[in-house]
Write a protein that holds these residues in place. Structure first.
Motif, PDB file in Angstrom:
ATOM      1  N   GLN A 124       0.820  -1.204   0.000  1.00 55.63           N
ATOM      2  CA  GLN A 124       0.000   0.000   0.000  1.00 55.63           C
ATOM      3  C   GLN A 124       0.859   1.262   0.000  1.00 55.63           C
ATOM      4  N   GLN A 180      -1.776  -1.145  -3.949  1.00 52.22           N
ATOM      5  CA  GLN A 180      -2.976  -0.447  -3.491  1.00 52.22           C
ATOM      6  C   GLN A 180      -2.634   1.016  -3.258  1.00 52.22           C
ATOM      7  N   ASP A 182      -3.997   4.320  -1.641  1.00 51.35           N
ATOM      8  CA  ASP A 182      -5.004   4.797  -0.694  1.00 51.35           C
ATOM      9  C   ASP A 182      -5.386   6.234  -1.041  1.00 51.35           C
TER      10      ASP A 182
END
Length: 314
Positions: A124, A180, A182
């Motif tokens: 992330q 990922q 965010d």
């Protein structure tokens, strides 16, 4: 990016074809409570055997939080902690070194507990627009206030992600890496709801085409699937799909009837949906405890269980 083409299979005709990405049924958003990197890596790899992720432990303090962690990945841009938050500075300092140290510790722990692992692995980072809304320029205003600063920040982030992803692949060579991004502030950026430093005004809304183009450029740092996560209401599913997101992660409890059409269009286009349905406040329930959810449990809908945002499974 919709598929990771770094691994291949031999088709029925004898030709070499890209292997389908091994999506697994459940994963976590990223953050976990506590401050022990080895314990976090052990928990993640044990609980999500088919789709582990690089855990974030924001409870350790500045540099381990999502903004500080990603700021530490930037190339030729540096940030330091001020009373008002993270601010771009002239040179790397103690806060940058701390962020590098925390990330290195987390990567070491992940490497230890993924020896011989082959399968999906998620990492992330904060996306360019949430980062621009959170990082302050030298004068104290958000980088979002300066279009040139936003471009520089996105370019630095893309280069930093390339280096980070290369390090992850080196440490876990059998992994099919999912990135990922965010973006909890993305909707507010699009609607012009990010407050200025004074708190009396808001920054003007950023043009949707600029937002989409910037996201596409940052996603291009990864040659595999990119999932965009937002725990805010009003997730722009269509924009994210056009920008190239292979999947969208969201808090299921925040969906409204207005989201049904864009979600349906995303599913028809092959976008993977990561529905956050496991409460972050009760990690003992585990990812498998989520109930079937309206609409997303219908046959043919590609959805995966994920934790909600928070200091638990999310």
């Amino acid at each position: 990016m919709s598929e990771n083409t770094s691994q291949t299979t031999t088709g029925a005709t004898g030709t070499t074809e890209p292997a389908p990405f091994p999506w697994a049924p459940a994963t976590g958003v990223g953050s976990l409570p506590g401050g022990d990197a080895r314990e976090a890596a052990k928990t993640v790899t044990g609980s999500f055997e088919d789709f582990p992720f690089l855990a974030e432990l924001p409870g350790r303090g500045p540099g381990a939080d999502m903004i500080g962690r990603t700021a530490g990945m930037l190339v030729e841009l540096y940030a330091r902690v001020e009373p008002s938050g993270w601010r771009i500075g002239d040179r790397p300092g103690r806060d940058t070194r701390r962020a590098h140290s925390w990330l290195g510790e987390d990567l070491d722990a992940l490497e230890e507990f993924t020896q011989g692992y082959e399968g999906a692995l998620k990492v992330q980072a904060v996306g360019p627009w949430t980062l621009a809304a959170a990082l302050e320029l030298r004068g104290g205003e958000a980088a979002l206030s300066d279009s040139g600063a936003c471009r520089d920040l996105a370019a630095s982030l893309a280069e930093g992600l390339r280096l980070h992803l290369a390090d992850v692949r080196k440490r876990v060579p059998g992994a099919w890496v999912v990135l990922q991004l965010d973006e909890p502030s993305l909707t507010s950026v699009l609607l012009g709801q990010i407050r200025t430093a004074s708190g009396y005004r808001t920054h003007r809304a950023v043009d949707r085409q600029v937002v989409e183009s910037t996201l596409r450029d940052v996603m291009g740092a990864h040659d595999g699937p990119v999932v965009v996560h937002s725990c805010a209401p009003g997730v722009p599913f269509a924009l994210l799909r056009r920008a190239g997101a292979a999947g969208v992660s969201f808090d299921f409890s925040l969906l409204t009837e207005r989201d049904e059409e864009p979600i349906g269009e995303a599913v028809e286009a092959g976008t993977k949906l990561f529905a956050g349905v496991v409460p972050a406040t009760d990690p003992a329930t585990g990812p498998g405890a989520a109930p079937a959810t309206r609409g997303l449990s219908d046959p043919g809908v590609a959805s995966w269980v994920s934790g909600r945002c928070g200091a638990g499974w999310g």
